[in-house]
Write an enzyme that holds these catalytic residues in place. Structure first.
Site, short mmCIF file in Angstrom:
data_model
loop_
_atom_site.label_atom_id
_atom_site.label_comp_id
_atom_site.label_asym_id
_atom_site.label_seq_id
_atom_site.Cartn_x
_atom_site.Cartn_y
_atom_site.Cartn_z
N GLY A 139 -2.84 -13.56 -5.05
CA GLY A 139 -2.03 -12.39 -4.71
C GLY A 139 -0.59 -12.51 -5.19
N LEU A 140 -0.32 -13.44 -6.12
CA LEU A 140 1.03 -13.59 -6.67
C LEU A 140 1.10 -13.03 -8.09
CD1 LEU A 140 1.82 -17.13 -5.22
CD2 LEU A 140 2.63 -14.92 -4.38
N ASP A 197 3.44 -4.70 -10.16
CA ASP A 197 3.41 -6.10 -10.59
C ASP A 197 3.97 -6.25 -12.00
OD1 ASP A 197 2.10 -6.28 -8.22
OD2 ASP A 197 0.14 -6.81 -9.06
N GLY A 226 -5.38 -15.69 -8.56
CA GLY A 226 -6.15 -15.06 -7.50
C GLY A 226 -5.56 -15.26 -6.11
N ASP A 262 2.71 1.80 -2.98
CA ASP A 262 2.90 2.10 -4.41
C ASP A 262 2.06 3.29 -4.87
OD1 ASP A 262 0.59 0.55 -4.11
OD2 ASP A 262 0.87 -0.57 -5.97
N HIS A 278 0.83 -1.21 0.00
CA HIS A 278 0.00 0.00 0.00
C HIS A 278 0.87 1.27 0.00
CE1 HIS A 278 -3.92 -1.98 0.28
NE2 HIS A 278 -3.29 -2.88 1.00
#
Ligand code: ADP
Ligand code: MG
Length: 403
Positions: free
Chosen positions: A137-138, A185, A135, A49, A47
């Site tokens: 979170g990777l 990401d 899904g 970024d 949180h």
């Protein structure tokens, strides 16, 4: 040493081989171009970024492969082994429709990005295979976009600036999947180097590679196997709290930060308490300011081999995400506290947006094998969930693959 649990999906044949096989089965010919891109785990800096702060992600060994070949009609044809291997066909004229929403949105957004950048992209048959858990979170979404962009780059015979690819993929996710994501990401999926994490300052997109020291500590990732629905509404709420805190700091504070992570002295955030709902805003902002500073500090700690200090920073990050930013959940807290109490663990934290997904820990290599199993058993005993886990050394970023 075992490097993953048996329920971690990395099959014997790699994703490129599987995608080529799927392509031949469905489309009756061999693909002409292929590329792969990795998923990622964020070591620290959550949180931060969208507040211009520091993040410290690394690419994982799980990759997504996208392989393509020419289409014989005026249709694009898509198939993924993930999406029940059901084929989706889209008329070439409608490829840029952002209202159509299913898994091909991510790739159609990328194709549209190339067309808008002035390239001619003729319709293709596209097959996808992936080892990145979807899904969890990777960042399977960024791996899909970046693999697609790297393949299309090869098809059109161009070399785009790496940052152009990153931003093209971010826009694809924002416009076509309607996810208000940052660019972390996509950036790590493009820029990652083997054996390294990457410190990224989101304010100015400056990057530096950080050599991991696997003799000192290994990076363990454990999937909590939950993802609560709250995630996207809470994300929007936290973003708007941060925007409000920044606007108030710019108006009333002693400093004039360009972004929230720029606030140099956390004591300045006390000014927010004079506003209605200010205590909560201050807590959110304090997380951002301290978390960004922690991410930058962890780079130095890794490089100097100070694994105990890295562990303390990871633990502090988890406390802050749980108590100040309030984005953890019961399962992640359980997983993190089991891990922090395990022998050989330097520190552990939830990673990603929150409300489920994964945990990341720094672990003494000597104890890694035993402690992974113990953590998984204890978590299963307490929650009834069987967690998937793996150890990652930092993988290489996106690249073209031979077909
Ligand atoms: P995460 O990025 O954390 O894995 P997201 O919700 O951002 O989770 O992205 C997951 C979505 O991305 C899936 O629902 C699907 O639409 C798409 N996706 C990712 N990988 C694949 C794949 N291999 N095949 C098809 N769709 C995929
Ligand atoms: Mg995603």
């Amino acid at each position: 040493m075992a490097t993953s649990s048996t329920n971690t999906k990395r099959e014997c044949a790699g994703p490129v081989i599987r995608a080529c096989r799927l392509f031949r089965q469905r489309f009756g010919s061999a693909p002409t171009h292929a590329a792969s891109a990795p998923g990622r785990v964020n070591l620290i800096g959550d949180h931060t970024d969208y507040n211009g702060g520091y993040v410290l992600p690394m690419a994982i060994e799980h990759r997504t492969a996208v392989v393509v070949g020419p289409s014989s009609d005026q249709q694009w044809h898509f198939v993924s082994e993930h999406a029940d291997a059901a084929q989706i066909s889209v008329d070439a004229k409608k490829i840029n429709d952002p209202l159509r929403r299913e898994w091909t949105s991510y790739i159609r957004g990328v194709i549209t990005g190339f067309v808008e950048a002035g390239f001619t992209v003729d319709p293709l048959c596209v097959a996808v295979a992936s080892d990145v858990p979807v899904g969890a979170g990777l960042s399977s979404s960024a791996a899909l976009e970046v693999a697609a962009a790297t393949t299309i780059e090869a098809v059109v015979g161009a070399r785009l600036e790496p940052w152009s690819i990153v931003l093209l993929c971010q826009r694809a996710e924002q416009r076509f999947a309607h996810v208000p994501c940052g660019f972390m990401d996509q950036a790590i999926s493009v820029f990652a180097q083997s054996g390294k994490a990457m410190l990224l300052r989101c304010k100015d997109k400056s990057t530096s590679q950080v050599e991991l020291q696997p003799d000192d500590a290994v990076v363990l990732v454990v999937n909590s196997m939950v993802r609560h629905n709250l995630a996207s509404s809470a994300y929007a709420d936290r973003r708007s709290s941060c925007e409000r805190a920044l606007a108030l700091m710019q108006r009333t504070g002693l400093e004039d930060p360009a972004c929230l992570a720029d606030v140099g002295d956390p004591a300045q955030l006390d000014a927010l308490c004079n506003e209605p709902g200010g205590e909560r805003l201050r807590a959110r902002a304090l997380h951002v300011v301290q978390e960004s500073a922690r991410a930058a500090a962890v780079k130095e700690m890794i490089e100097s081999g100070s694994v105990d200090l890295v562990g303390l920073a990871l633990n502090a990050s988890h406390d802050s995400l749980r108590d100040l930013f309030e984005v953890s959940c019961a399962e992640l807290d359980t997983l993190v506290s089991i891990t922090q109490a395990s022998r050989g663990v330097f520190g552990a934290r939830m990673t990603g947006g929150g409300f489920g997904g994964c945990m990341v820990a720094f672990v003494d290599p000597e104890y890694a094998d035993q402690c992974c199993r113990e953590i998984a058993d204890e978590y299963a005993a307490r929650t009834g969930l069987i967690p998937a886990w793996f150890i990652t050394s930092g993988a290489r970023g996106a690249h073209a693959e031979p077909v």
